[in-house]
Design a protein around this motif. Sequence first.
Motif, short mmCIF file in Angstrom:
data_model
loop_
_atom_site.label_atom_id
_atom_site.label_comp_id
_atom_site.label_asym_id
_atom_site.label_seq_id
_atom_site.Cartn_x
_atom_site.Cartn_y
_atom_site.Cartn_z
N ASP A 1 22.92 -24.53 -0.41
CA ASP A 1 22.06 -25.78 -0.45
C ASP A 1 20.78 -25.53 0.45
OD1 ASP A 1 23.98 -26.99 -1.87
OD2 ASP A 1 24.95 -27.93 -0.07
N GLN A 2 20.88 -24.82 1.61
CA GLN A 2 19.87 -24.56 2.30
C GLN A 2 18.66 -23.77 2.09
OE1 GLN A 2 21.93 -23.65 6.20
NE2 GLN A 2 22.51 -25.69 6.57
N SER A 3 18.77 -23.15 0.85
CA SER A 3 17.91 -22.26 0.31
C SER A 3 16.29 -23.02 0.18
CB SER A 3 18.27 -21.50 -0.82
OG SER A 3 18.49 -22.67 -1.97
N GLN A 4 15.31 -22.48 0.21
CA GLN A 4 14.05 -23.16 0.15
C GLN A 4 13.59 -23.22 -1.39
OE1 GLN A 4 10.81 -21.52 2.63
NE2 GLN A 4 9.23 -22.50 1.46
N ASP A 5 13.59 -22.25 -1.78
CA ASP A 5 12.96 -22.09 -3.33
C ASP A 5 14.00 -22.11 -4.35
OD1 ASP A 5 10.47 -22.90 -2.74
OD2 ASP A 5 9.61 -20.85 -2.61
N GLY A 6 15.25 -21.81 -4.08
CA GLY A 6 16.50 -21.26 -4.72
C GLY A 6 17.32 -20.22 -4.30
N VAL A 7 18.25 -19.80 -5.33
CA VAL A 7 19.13 -18.67 -5.38
C VAL A 7 19.12 -17.83 -6.11
CG1 VAL A 7 21.36 -18.12 -4.95
CG2 VAL A 7 20.83 -19.93 -3.61
N ILE A 8 18.97 -16.63 -5.91
CA ILE A 8 19.19 -15.57 -7.05
C ILE A 8 20.72 -14.89 -7.06
CG2 ILE A 8 18.31 -13.24 -7.88
CD1 ILE A 8 15.69 -14.02 -6.59
N TYR A 9 21.16 -15.01 -8.05
CA TYR A 9 22.69 -14.29 -8.15
C TYR A 9 22.79 -12.88 -8.80
CZ TYR A 9 27.44 -13.84 -9.35
OH TYR A 9 28.82 -13.54 -9.52
N PHE A 10 22.92 -11.84 -8.06
CA PHE A 10 22.98 -10.60 -8.56
C PHE A 10 24.60 -9.94 -8.65
CE2 PHE A 10 21.23 -6.21 -7.30
CZ PHE A 10 21.62 -5.62 -8.55
N SER A 11 24.86 -9.77 -9.84
CA SER A 11 26.30 -9.37 -10.10
C SER A 11 26.44 -8.43 -11.47
CB SER A 11 27.16 -10.32 -10.24
OG SER A 11 28.78 -9.73 -10.79
N LEU A 12 26.93 -7.16 -11.26
CA LEU A 12 27.02 -6.38 -12.49
C LEU A 12 28.22 -6.64 -13.20
CD1 LEU A 12 25.24 -3.23 -11.12
CD2 LEU A 12 24.34 -5.02 -12.57
N GLY A 13 28.96 -7.62 -13.09
CA GLY A 13 30.12 -7.72 -13.80
C GLY A 13 31.47 -7.52 -13.13
N SER A 14 32.51 -7.65 -13.82
CA SER A 14 33.87 -7.08 -13.48
C SER A 14 34.16 -5.81 -13.49
CB SER A 14 35.02 -7.95 -13.99
OG SER A 14 34.88 -7.70 -15.48
N ASN A 15 33.32 -5.05 -14.33
CA ASN A 15 33.67 -3.59 -14.65
C ASN A 15 32.90 -2.64 -13.83
OD1 ASN A 15 35.88 -4.11 -16.54
ND2 ASN A 15 34.26 -4.72 -17.97
N MET A 16 31.52 -2.83 -13.73
CA MET A 16 30.84 -2.00 -12.94
C MET A 16 30.66 -2.55 -11.49
SD MET A 16 26.86 -0.71 -13.75
CE MET A 16 26.11 0.73 -12.40
N LYS A 17 30.61 -1.53 -10.78
CA LYS A 17 30.51 -2.04 -9.11
C LYS A 17 28.99 -1.82 -8.59
CE LYS A 17 35.12 -2.05 -9.33
NZ LYS A 17 35.73 -3.46 -9.55
N GLY A 18 28.77 -2.78 -8.02
CA GLY A 18 27.55 -2.92 -7.34
C GLY A 18 27.17 -1.52 -6.48
N THR A 19 28.68 -1.08 -5.94
CA THR A 19 28.52 0.25 -4.92
C THR A 19 28.25 1.31 -5.89
OG1 THR A 19 30.58 0.07 -5.33
CG2 THR A 19 29.81 -0.70 -3.33
N SER A 20 28.29 1.43 -7.30
CA SER A 20 27.99 2.42 -8.13
C SER A 20 26.44 2.53 -8.30
CB SER A 20 28.48 2.26 -9.34
OG SER A 20 30.14 2.43 -9.23
N VAL A 21 25.48 1.56 -7.78
CA VAL A 21 24.23 1.59 -8.25
C VAL A 21 23.59 2.62 -7.28
CG1 VAL A 21 22.01 0.49 -8.06
CG2 VAL A 21 23.86 -0.67 -8.96
N PRO A 22 22.78 3.74 -7.61
CA PRO A 22 22.44 4.70 -6.75
C PRO A 22 21.65 4.21 -5.57
CG PRO A 22 22.13 5.51 -8.98
CD PRO A 22 22.65 4.00 -8.94
N ALA A 23 21.40 5.01 -4.67
CA ALA A 23 20.89 4.42 -3.46
C ALA A 23 19.38 4.12 -3.62
CB ALA A 23 21.08 5.38 -2.21
N ASN A 24 18.52 5.05 -4.54
CA ASN A 24 17.22 4.54 -4.58
C ASN A 24 17.01 3.49 -5.29
OD1 ASN A 24 18.37 6.00 -7.04
ND2 ASN A 24 16.10 6.58 -7.65
N LYS A 25 18.09 3.10 -6.37
CA LYS A 25 17.97 1.87 -7.21
C LYS A 25 17.96 0.74 -6.31
CE LYS A 25 18.69 4.44 -11.34
NZ LYS A 25 17.08 4.60 -11.63
#
Length: 518
Positions: free
Chosen positions: A285-309
């Motif tokens: 609610d307190q976001s100024q311009d809105g919210v970006i939601y970042f999820s790679l689903g139930s199978n791929m883990k966000g922790t699997s994304v390489p550090a440089n990416k």
Amino acid sequence: MYLSLVILWTISALNFCDGAKILGIFPTASFSHQQPLLAVTRALAEKGHELTVITTNPSKTPLKNHREIDISFLYQEWPELQQNRIFSLQERVNAFSHVGDFPLFIEYFSHKALGSNQLQDFIREVNGTTFDLIIYEGLSYSSYLGFSELVGNPAVLSIVTVHPFPISNAKVGNPELPSYIPTIFYPYGHKMSFLERLVNFSINIYCQYIKLRYLDPLHEELIQKYFGNARHTAYELEKNISMMIVSADLATGYPRPLHPNTINVGPMHLRKPDPLPQDLQTWMDQSQDGVIYFSLGSNMKGTSVPANKRAAFIRAFAQLPSYRVLWKWEADERLPGQPDNVLVRKWLPQQSILAHPKTKLFISQVGLQSFQEAISFGIPILGFPMFGDQDFNARKLVDSGAGRAMEFNDISYENVFQNLEQLLTNSSYKENMMKLSQITNDKPMPAIETAVWWIEYVLRHNGANHIKPASMDLAWYQYHCLDVIAAILGAILAVVLIVFYVLRKILTGLTNSKLKRH
């Protein structure tokens, strides 16, 4: 008279709906796939049917008439598959490799599930009992149809949680025309170039080869090993499939011919979103311009994304301080370099977040269920397809002007920031996503009600054999009329040979006559 018939039919239908005994078989260890499948069986249970469901995602709250056989241990097998390079959902996968590795995936998980104490005990329990219907997940689990012979050979209904593809279509007789029906394994639309049609044709042939060469023999082996001396082959059991229900529609796919035994119902897993946790509600609610939601689903883990990416995303988010970012991050430690406008959680209530009026953008793999949720709530997507049908979904997203897609290997700060800026400032993406929302919602009934109606239709008509196409009983060479073509070519060749023979005889006779005169 007419009124009496209507009342009689209604009473008989209601009585019938009370008594159906249904076995559900959903072996895929994937939360996103389980959602629409379990939504159907729970809706059937609420209507009075008696459900017994094999699932990797048993409910924490028991439901009346909905018994669950828990095979959730299969989730623990994913790391071993990835470690042994058998099958991975944590990296970019080539389409031909994905299809080629599919039998290894099916073999590994099927042996683990069917050989488990849970299912072996259940096999002994149900042997000799009677069910009215089997509903099974129609990816490629034909070996599980070995249950049919144990429970009285009931009608079988398939549910697929992706768009139809060659292996699933073969079981219900739907045509695969690679000239304009794109495979779900490549990012092609239905208007393809010559090169795209060539690749599309090749992957279709490869799918059929994999089914005939590897999957069909595998199913036979599994049935004989885990269900004893089966009287029918897996191929024969597949012929017993009455209908395929598809958890997709034209909002996420393209027009294609389907037989009456295939029903596109759309997103069956959608429900009224639950209220957000209060801290999350306040933060959004307190976001100024809105919210970006970042999820790679139930199978791929966000922790699997390489550090440089990850660093590319972090830098891009830091350049958008008026927006807040919710990031599904499956680790206890803080996200390295986490900006102040980013909040990470191991798990996030996706539908509730997408329903929030402050949500402006969804960064996603573009799995079908996530794509459908974004459509339902009108949220544009920045897609990063990785495997399976995600390339196909991303192409539909881009074709519809409802989002953008990036190749995972091309992730850089410049590319990410440019795409984020376009999606957040150009209103056309939101408008086009709302058009898709109108398409998916413009139906006589909600998806789950449509699915339940057709399942009960199959029950009412004892398998509904009248909607099965005759193509299901044809050999592949008959289906493609190769025997007819061969007969026609043979007849033409015979005529040509006869004409050639007659002409040769005439010419020989004329030559001999000339020689005699001289």
